[in-house]
Motif scaffolding. Structure first.
Motif, PDB file in Angstrom:
ATOM      1  N   LEU A  24      25.944 158.379  73.257  1.00  0.00           N
ATOM      2  CA  LEU A  24      24.742 157.648  72.845  1.00  0.00           C
ATOM      3  C   LEU A  24      23.564 157.950  73.766  1.00  0.00           C
ATOM      4  CD1 LEU A  24      26.372 154.190  72.028  1.00  0.00           C
ATOM      5  CD2 LEU A  24      25.271 155.713  70.374  1.00  0.00           C
ATOM      6  N   ASP A  25      23.822 157.971  75.071  1.00  0.00           N
ATOM      7  CA  ASP A  25      22.753 158.211  76.050  1.00  0.00           C
ATOM      8  C   ASP A  25      22.156 159.609  75.894  1.00  0.00           C
ATOM      9  OD1 ASP A  25      23.205 155.694  77.061  1.00  0.00           O
ATOM     10  OD2 ASP A  25      24.407 156.381  78.759  1.00  0.00           O
ATOM     11  N   LEU A  26      22.978 160.558  75.457  1.00  0.00           N
ATOM     12  CA  LEU A  26      22.513 161.942  75.290  1.00  0.00           C
ATOM     13  C   LEU A  26      21.852 162.169  73.933  1.00  0.00           C
ATOM     14  CD1 LEU A  26      25.517 163.923  76.844  1.00  0.00           C
ATOM     15  CD2 LEU A  26      23.229 163.607  77.828  1.00  0.00           C
TER      16      LEU A  26
ATOM     17  N   LEU B 284      46.060 152.344  71.793  1.00  0.00           N
ATOM     18  CA  LEU B 284      44.791 152.038  71.133  1.00  0.00           C
ATOM     19  C   LEU B 284      44.200 150.739  71.674  1.00  0.00           C
ATOM     20  CD1 LEU B 284      45.661 152.839  67.402  1.00  0.00           C
ATOM     21  CD2 LEU B 284      44.548 154.320  69.091  1.00  0.00           C
ATOM     22  N   PRO B 285      42.920 150.747  72.048  1.00  0.00           N
ATOM     23  CA  PRO B 285      42.283 149.506  72.510  1.00  0.00           C
ATOM     24  C   PRO B 285      42.074 148.556  71.348  1.00  0.00           C
ATOM     25  CG  PRO B 285      40.643 151.235  72.278  1.00  0.00           C
ATOM     26  CD  PRO B 285      41.974 151.891  72.022  1.00  0.00           C
ATOM     27  N   THR B 286      41.961 147.279  71.636  1.00  0.00           N
ATOM     28  CA  THR B 286      41.640 146.310  70.594  1.00  0.00           C
ATOM     29  C   THR B 286      40.161 145.930  70.616  1.00  0.00           C
ATOM     30  OG1 THR B 286      42.275 144.435  71.993  1.00  0.00           O
ATOM     31  CG2 THR B 286      43.984 145.392  70.583  1.00  0.00           C
ATOM     32  N   GLU B 287      39.414 146.573  71.493  1.00  0.00           N
ATOM     33  CA  GLU B 287      37.966 146.318  71.555  1.00  0.00           C
ATOM     34  C   GLU B 287      37.326 147.472  72.306  1.00  0.00           C
ATOM     35  OE1 GLU B 287      35.341 142.426  72.473  1.00  0.00           O
ATOM     36  OE2 GLU B 287      36.642 143.036  74.128  1.00  0.00           O
ATOM     37  N   ILE B 288      36.131 147.857  71.870  1.00  0.00           N
ATOM     38  CA  ILE B 288      35.322 148.846  72.586  1.00  0.00           C
ATOM     39  C   ILE B 288      34.002 148.185  72.946  1.00  0.00           C
ATOM     40  CG2 ILE B 288      34.047 151.014  72.396  1.00  0.00           C
ATOM     41  CD1 ILE B 288      36.294 152.060  70.601  1.00  0.00           C
ATOM     42  N   LEU B 289      33.682 148.205  74.226  1.00  0.00           N
ATOM     43  CA  LEU B 289      32.487 147.531  74.732  1.00  0.00           C
ATOM     44  C   LEU B 289      31.504 148.588  75.234  1.00  0.00           C
ATOM     45  CD1 LEU B 289      31.883 144.488  74.954  1.00  0.00           C
ATOM     46  CD2 LEU B 289      32.512 144.630  77.362  1.00  0.00           C
ATOM     47  N   LEU B 290      30.329 148.657  74.587  1.00  0.00           N
ATOM     48  CA  LEU B 290      29.271 149.582  74.971  1.00  0.00           C
ATOM     49  C   LEU B 290      28.045 148.791  75.412  1.00  0.00           C
ATOM     50  CD1 LEU B 290      29.703 152.030  71.943  1.00  0.00           C
ATOM     51  CD2 LEU B 290      30.733 152.214  74.228  1.00  0.00           C
ATOM     52  N   ASP B 291      27.001 149.483  75.840  1.00  0.00           N
ATOM     53  CA  ASP B 291      25.829 148.776  76.359  1.00  0.00           C
ATOM     54  C   ASP B 291      25.221 147.832  75.324  1.00  0.00           C
ATOM     55  OD1 ASP B 291      26.184 150.116  78.711  1.00  0.00           O
ATOM     56  OD2 ASP B 291      24.426 151.427  78.495  1.00  0.00           O
ATOM     57  N   ARG B 292      25.139 148.279  74.071  1.00  0.00           N
ATOM     58  CA  ARG B 292      24.478 147.479  73.036  1.00  0.00           C
ATOM     59  C   ARG B 292      25.383 147.173  71.845  1.00  0.00           C
ATOM     60  NH1 ARG B 292      20.212 150.873  74.817  1.00  0.00           N
ATOM     61  NH2 ARG B 292      18.385 149.686  75.542  1.00  0.00           N
ATOM     62  N   HIS B 293      26.645 147.546  71.925  1.00  0.00           N
ATOM     63  CA  HIS B 293      27.541 147.346  70.793  1.00  0.00           C
ATOM     64  C   HIS B 293      28.924 146.907  71.252  1.00  0.00           C
ATOM     65  CE1 HIS B 293      24.478 150.191  69.274  1.00  0.00           C
ATOM     66  NE2 HIS B 293      24.623 149.529  68.135  1.00  0.00           N
ATOM     67  N   ARG B 294      29.566 146.142  70.412  1.00  0.00           N
ATOM     68  CA  ARG B 294      30.957 145.722  70.617  1.00  0.00           C
ATOM     69  C   ARG B 294      31.695 146.032  69.308  1.00  0.00           C
ATOM     70  NH1 ARG B 294      33.424 141.498  73.954  1.00  0.00           N
ATOM     71  NH2 ARG B 294      31.347 141.067  74.805  1.00  0.00           N
ATOM     72  N   LEU B 295      32.732 146.858  69.396  1.00  0.00           N
ATOM     73  CA  LEU B 295      33.481 147.283  68.213  1.00  0.00           C
ATOM     74  C   LEU B 295      34.848 146.624  68.215  1.00  0.00           C
ATOM     75  CD1 LEU B 295      32.672 151.123  68.278  1.00  0.00           C
ATOM     76  CD2 LEU B 295      31.274 149.251  67.422  1.00  0.00           C
ATOM     77  N   ILE B 296      35.153 145.884  67.149  1.00  0.00           N
ATOM     78  CA  ILE B 296      36.402 145.124  67.048  1.00  0.00           C
ATOM     79  C   ILE B 296      36.906 145.251  65.610  1.00  0.00           C
ATOM     80  CG2 ILE B 296      37.530 142.933  67.624  1.00  0.00           C
ATOM     81  CD1 ILE B 296      34.891 141.942  68.760  1.00  0.00           C
ATOM     82  N   HIS B 297      38.209 145.136  65.436  1.00  0.00           N
ATOM     83  CA  HIS B 297      38.730 145.213  64.074  1.00  0.00           C
ATOM     84  C   HIS B 297      38.378 143.974  63.263  1.00  0.00           C
ATOM     85  CE1 HIS B 297      41.104 145.902  60.591  1.00  0.00           C
ATOM     86  NE2 HIS B 297      41.839 144.831  60.812  1.00  0.00           N
ATOM     87  N   ALA B 298      38.845 142.810  63.695  1.00  0.00           N
ATOM     88  CA  ALA B 298      38.731 141.601  62.863  1.00  0.00           C
ATOM     89  C   ALA B 298      37.551 140.725  63.248  1.00  0.00           C
ATOM     90  CB  ALA B 298      40.028 140.788  62.932  1.00  0.00           C
ATOM     91  N   GLY B 299      37.408 140.411  64.522  1.00  0.00           N
ATOM     92  CA  GLY B 299      36.313 139.553  64.922  1.00  0.00           C
ATOM     93  C   GLY B 299      36.621 138.708  66.130  1.00  0.00           C
TER      94      GLY B 299
ATOM     95  N   ASP C 104      23.916 140.039  73.802  1.00  0.00           N
ATOM     96  CA  ASP C 104      23.503 141.338  74.329  1.00  0.00           C
ATOM     97  C   ASP C 104      24.008 142.520  73.515  1.00  0.00           C
ATOM     98  OD1 ASP C 104      22.228 140.101  76.538  1.00  0.00           O
ATOM     99  OD2 ASP C 104      24.152 139.935  77.567  1.00  0.00           O
ATOM    100  N   ARG C 105      24.921 142.267  72.567  1.00  0.00           N
ATOM    101  CA  ARG C 105      25.528 143.380  71.839  1.00  0.00           C
ATOM    102  C   ARG C 105      25.650 143.059  70.351  1.00  0.00           C
ATOM    103  NH1 ARG C 105      28.221 142.818  76.641  1.00  0.00           N
ATOM    104  NH2 ARG C 105      28.262 144.684  77.975  1.00  0.00           N
ATOM    105  N   GLN C 106      25.384 144.063  69.554  1.00  0.00           N
ATOM    106  CA  GLN C 106      25.663 143.962  68.122  1.00  0.00           C
ATOM    107  C   GLN C 106      27.158 144.213  67.907  1.00  0.00           C
ATOM    108  OE1 GLN C 106      24.359 147.137  65.254  1.00  0.00           O
ATOM    109  NE2 GLN C 106      23.044 145.477  64.499  1.00  0.00           N
TER     110      GLN C 106
END
Length: 258
Positions: free
Chosen positions: A24-26, A143-158, A189-191
């Motif tokens: 993302l930064d690149l 496999l992770p159950t969550e991915i945490l980025l600067d502006r985003h959080r990715l999760i399967h269910a919620g 802080d994150r979508q």
């Protein structure tokens, strides 16, 4: 542990998070895709539309498998292609429990909710499912159950609105359907990007386009976007597979082909 080595903290893969954030930064595109559920041909066509370039990444929000006709090809593609990643969904979790614990209760649940179709795509039966254990238990368990980025959080269910962010469990991330009940932004802080619940089944939405929360992050973006557009649903619901670009907010859809 990650695909590239050991570096994890609890339910997260720190090395993967750094890799995605660097992309993302690149200025490379990072896409999130909703539940694929074994619909490999549909996913292939979606990939062609996205047209990943060198340095671009794509992350599945889980449920690669079950119900559709070719879960084996979907799993192998995400395992073998360096630009594709996934969080664990509840269906991967059921498969892992069945293959690793070998308890009748775990396996009956998985087979009932799509595991039988997955076994058939691997050309094995419930009686010889152990043939898959060596090949897939390690992959699924990493496999992770969550991915945490600067502006985003990715999760399967919620997430569970009755708990703080730091108190959420894997059960919340893999199985809950309460992300739509928050009265404010779950993570200011994150979508948050989620799958799991077909958007056609969300009260007040009932169409095959991504659901977006009315609550906003501190930067003014929709706090939650749900992109499971019901690839397994009956035709009257216009089943589709949806990808969302974290950089540009672009949405690309592929109607179900199978």
């Amino acid at each position: 542990m990650s695909r590239d080595g050991v570096e994890a903290i609890g339910h997260r893969d720190l090395l993967l998070e750094r890799k995605l954030q660097r992309a993302l930064d690149l200025g490379n595109s990072v896409w999130a895709v909703g539940d694929i559920h074994g619909h490999f041909s549909t996913f292939e066509n979606l990939l062609e539309k996205i047209d990943l370039q060198e340095g671009d990444k794509l992350v599945s929000l889980g449920d690669l498998i079950d119900r559709g006709p070719d879960s084996a090809s979907v799993l192998r593609t995400f395992r073998d292609q360096e630009s594709l990643f996934t969080v664990r969904g509840n269906h991967e979790d059921m498969m892992l429990r069945c293959l690793s614990r070998r308890r009748n209760k775990d396996c009956k649940s998985w087979l009932k909710y799509g595991g039988m179709e997955t076994l058939e795509s691997f050309e094995v039966t419930p009686d010889n499912r152990d043939l898959l254990s060596i090949e897939w238990c390690e992959f699924l368990s990493m496999l992770p159950t969550e991915i945490l980025l600067d502006r985003h959080r990715l999760i399967h269910a919620g997430l569970n609105p009755l708990k703080k962010l730091e108190d959420q469990t894997n059960n919340d991330r893999l199985w809950s359907r309460t992300i739509f009940e928050f009265e404010n932004a779950p993570d200011p802080d994150r979508q948050i990007l989620v799958g799991h619940t077909p958007v056609q089944e969300i009260e007040g939405h009932e169409k095959n386009t991504p659901w977006k929360s009315i609550h906003k992050t501190s930067e003014g973006y929709s706090s939650v976007i749900a992109i499971d557009t019901g690839v397994c649903l009956e035709k009257q619901y216009e089943p589709a597979l949806t990808a969302y670009c974290l950089n540009s907010n672009e949405i690309i859809q592929q109607p179900r082909l199978e």
